[in-house]
Design a protein around this motif. Sequence first.
Motif, PDB file in Angstrom:
ATOM      1  N   ARG A 100       0.838  -1.196   0.000  1.00 47.68           N
ATOM      2  CA  ARG A 100       0.000   0.000   0.000  1.00 47.68           C
ATOM      3  C   ARG A 100       0.875   1.249   0.000  1.00 47.68           C
ATOM      4  NH1 ARG A 100      -5.303  -1.207   1.485  1.00 47.68           N
ATOM      5  NH2 ARG A 100      -5.654   0.833   2.451  1.00 47.68           N
ATOM      6  N   VAL A 101       0.301   2.345  -0.501  1.00 49.74           N
ATOM      7  CA  VAL A 101       1.024   3.613  -0.657  1.00 49.74           C
ATOM      8  C   VAL A 101       0.523   4.594   0.406  1.00 49.74           C
ATOM      9  CG1 VAL A 101       1.587   5.490  -2.238  1.00 49.74           C
ATOM     10  CG2 VAL A 101       1.187   3.176  -3.131  1.00 49.74           C
ATOM     11  N   HIS A 102       1.465   5.176   1.146  1.00 51.79           N
ATOM     12  CA  HIS A 102       1.137   6.097   2.234  1.00 51.79           C
ATOM     13  C   HIS A 102       1.786   7.455   2.002  1.00 51.79           C
ATOM     14  CE1 HIS A 102      -0.473   2.786   4.628  1.00 51.79           C
ATOM     15  NE2 HIS A 102       0.566   2.090   4.215  1.00 51.79           N
ATOM     16  N   GLN A 103       1.242   8.473   2.639  1.00 51.54           N
ATOM     17  CA  GLN A 103       1.816   9.813   2.549  1.00 51.54           C
ATOM     18  C   GLN A 103       2.882   9.993   3.622  1.00 51.54           C
ATOM     19  OE1 GLN A 103      -1.020  13.000   2.972  1.00 51.54           O
ATOM     20  NE2 GLN A 103       0.387  14.517   2.143  1.00 51.54           N
ATOM     21  N   PHE A 104       4.002  10.612   3.245  1.00 51.95           N
ATOM     22  CA  PHE A 104       5.005  10.970   4.243  1.00 51.95           C
ATOM     23  C   PHE A 104       4.397  11.980   5.208  1.00 51.95           C
ATOM     24  CE2 PHE A 104       8.492   9.844   1.106  1.00 51.95           C
ATOM     25  CZ  PHE A 104       9.064   8.860   1.906  1.00 51.95           C
ATOM     26  N   ARG A 105       4.564  11.733   6.501  1.00 51.21           N
ATOM     27  CA  ARG A 105       4.147  12.672   7.541  1.00 51.21           C
ATOM     28  C   ARG A 105       5.332  12.872   8.481  1.00 51.21           C
ATOM     29  NH1 ARG A 105      -0.322   9.556   6.268  1.00 51.21           N
ATOM     30  NH2 ARG A 105      -2.174  10.770   5.688  1.00 51.21           N
ATOM     31  N   PRO A 106       6.251  13.747   8.090  1.00 60.67           N
ATOM     32  CA  PRO A 106       7.501  13.869   8.848  1.00 60.67           C
ATOM     33  C   PRO A 106       7.300  14.423  10.249  1.00 60.67           C
ATOM     34  CG  PRO A 106       7.332  15.589   7.185  1.00 60.67           C
ATOM     35  CD  PRO A 106       6.187  14.660   6.947  1.00 60.67           C
ATOM     36  N   THR A 107       8.051  13.869  11.185  1.00 62.34           N
ATOM     37  CA  THR A 107       8.042  14.358  12.566  1.00 62.34           C
ATOM     38  C   THR A 107       9.437  14.770  13.008  1.00 62.34           C
ATOM     39  OG1 THR A 107       8.365  12.107  13.390  1.00 62.34           O
ATOM     40  CG2 THR A 107       6.083  12.881  13.202  1.00 62.34           C
ATOM     41  N   PRO A 113       7.912  17.340  -0.474  1.00 62.40           N
ATOM     42  CA  PRO A 113       8.332  16.043  -0.996  1.00 62.40           C
ATOM     43  C   PRO A 113       9.789  15.705  -0.693  1.00 62.40           C
ATOM     44  CG  PRO A 113       8.212  17.634  -2.780  1.00 62.40           C
ATOM     45  CD  PRO A 113       7.635  18.311  -1.569  1.00 62.40           C
ATOM     46  N   HIS A 114      10.032  14.388  -0.642  1.00 63.60           N
ATOM     47  CA  HIS A 114      11.391  13.862  -0.571  1.00 63.60           C
ATOM     48  C   HIS A 114      12.002  14.111  -1.945  1.00 63.60           C
ATOM     49  CE1 HIS A 114      13.979   9.944  -0.672  1.00 63.60           C
ATOM     50  NE2 HIS A 114      14.717  10.989  -0.356  1.00 63.60           N
ATOM     51  N   MET A 115      12.979  15.002  -1.993  1.00 62.50           N
ATOM     52  CA  MET A 115      13.546  15.396  -3.275  1.00 62.50           C
ATOM     53  C   MET A 115      15.063  15.390  -3.177  1.00 62.50           C
ATOM     54  SD  MET A 115      12.859  18.929  -5.418  1.00 62.50           S
ATOM     55  CE  MET A 115      11.098  18.615  -5.387  1.00 62.50           C
ATOM     56  N   TYR A 144       4.753  10.444  -1.462  1.00 62.58           N
ATOM     57  CA  TYR A 144       4.112   9.212  -1.010  1.00 62.58           C
ATOM     58  C   TYR A 144       5.118   8.074  -1.125  1.00 62.58           C
ATOM     59  CZ  TYR A 144      -0.264  11.762  -1.164  1.00 62.58           C
ATOM     60  OH  TYR A 144      -1.253  12.671  -0.926  1.00 62.58           O
ATOM     61  N   TYR A 145       4.961   7.075  -0.288  1.00 61.52           N
ATOM     62  CA  TYR A 145       5.905   5.968  -0.271  1.00 61.52           C
ATOM     63  C   TYR A 145       5.155   4.650  -0.179  1.00 61.52           C
ATOM     64  CZ  TYR A 145       4.955   5.585   4.730  1.00 61.52           C
ATOM     65  OH  TYR A 145       4.323   5.410   5.947  1.00 61.52           O
ATOM     66  N   TYR A 158      13.866   7.485   4.738  1.00 64.96           N
ATOM     67  CA  TYR A 158      13.612   8.929   4.764  1.00 64.96           C
ATOM     68  C   TYR A 158      12.478   9.200   5.743  1.00 64.96           C
ATOM     69  CZ  TYR A 158      13.174  13.746   3.173  1.00 64.96           C
ATOM     70  OH  TYR A 158      13.153  15.127   3.127  1.00 64.96           O
ATOM     71  N   CYS A 159      12.454  10.375   6.322  1.00 63.10           N
ATOM     72  CA  CYS A 159      11.442  10.732   7.326  1.00 63.10           C
ATOM     73  C   CYS A 159      11.452   9.731   8.478  1.00 63.10           C
ATOM     74  CB  CYS A 159      10.046  10.817   6.714  1.00 63.10           C
ATOM     75  SG  CYS A 159       9.742  12.342   5.808  1.00 63.10           S
ATOM     76  N   GLY A 160      12.621   9.171   8.761  1.00 64.08           N
ATOM     77  CA  GLY A 160      12.730   8.246   9.874  1.00 64.08           C
ATOM     78  C   GLY A 160      12.118   6.887   9.636  1.00 64.08           C
ATOM     79  N   ARG A 161      11.819   6.563   8.374  1.00 63.39           N
ATOM     80  CA  ARG A 161      11.216   5.254   8.098  1.00 63.39           C
ATOM     81  C   ARG A 161      11.830   4.633   6.861  1.00 63.39           C
ATOM     82  NH1 ARG A 161       6.308   4.317   8.337  1.00 63.39           N
ATOM     83  NH2 ARG A 161       5.599   6.165   9.441  1.00 63.39           N
ATOM     84  N   GLU A 162      11.870   3.326   6.863  1.00 68.14           N
ATOM     85  CA  GLU A 162      12.324   2.576   5.699  1.00 68.14           C
ATOM     86  C   GLU A 162      11.144   2.357   4.769  1.00 68.14           C
ATOM     87  OE1 GLU A 162      15.256  -1.164   5.355  1.00 68.14           O
ATOM     88  OE2 GLU A 162      13.278  -1.687   6.137  1.00 68.14           O
ATOM     89  N   PHE A 163      11.358   2.546   3.478  1.00 70.17           N
ATOM     90  CA  PHE A 163      10.290   2.294   2.513  1.00 70.17           C
ATOM     91  C   PHE A 163      10.861   1.539   1.315  1.00 70.17           C
ATOM     92  CE2 PHE A 163      12.017   6.449   1.392  1.00 70.17           C
ATOM     93  CZ  PHE A 163      12.147   6.382   0.019  1.00 70.17           C
TER      94      PHE A 163
END
Length: 196
Positions: A100-107, A113-115, A144-145, A158-163
């Motif tokens: 499934r595809v989720h939106q990055f929600r950085p904390t 976007p991740h660019m 989205y990831y 990225y954003c503290g998570r592996e995707f």
Amino acid sequence: MVAVIDYNAGNIRSVLYALERIGVEHELTSDPAKIRAADKVIFPGVGHAASTMKHLNETGLADLIRSLTQPVFGVCVGMQLLCSHSEEGDVECLGIFPERVHQFRPTNGDKVPHMGWNEVKLAPTNDWVSKEVDGDFCYYVHSYYVEPGPDTVATTTYCGREFAAMLRKDNFYAAQFHPEKSAKVGERIIRDFLAV
């Protein structure tokens, strides 16, 4: 011949230029007969998941892509649309991959976007790209990831998570990054796909 699917998406030209640089015969097309007859198919692009899925369903391209038996390479949004569901517009996608595809929600202060360039780590399940890709950097532009799953063959953090950076299932291959903008490593990945 490589068919590049023309489907109401942006940023397709960069894929065409990459194929030209490699010297591969290719055609940008939405013609089902040409897509079915191609040796390989690339499903690239940038766009909004829900509006793009609406277009794919209305034109019959969704069912066509699901039915393809030759190697198919989804790039960026093309990868996300091959998954089961996207939070971008809360839409059911093509369902090739169960992920499934989720939106990055950085904390942690990371920007969306991740660019830019980020490291790609090959998974033990990788049976697609050359081992030299492991630890190299590829170019990303996405908000989205795809969560890692059984079809993940490479990851990025990225954003503290592996995707999932790359997916592979049967004749379907996919990359979240843009191999056509990822210099020599991207060219290596495209060549590895063309060699399957």
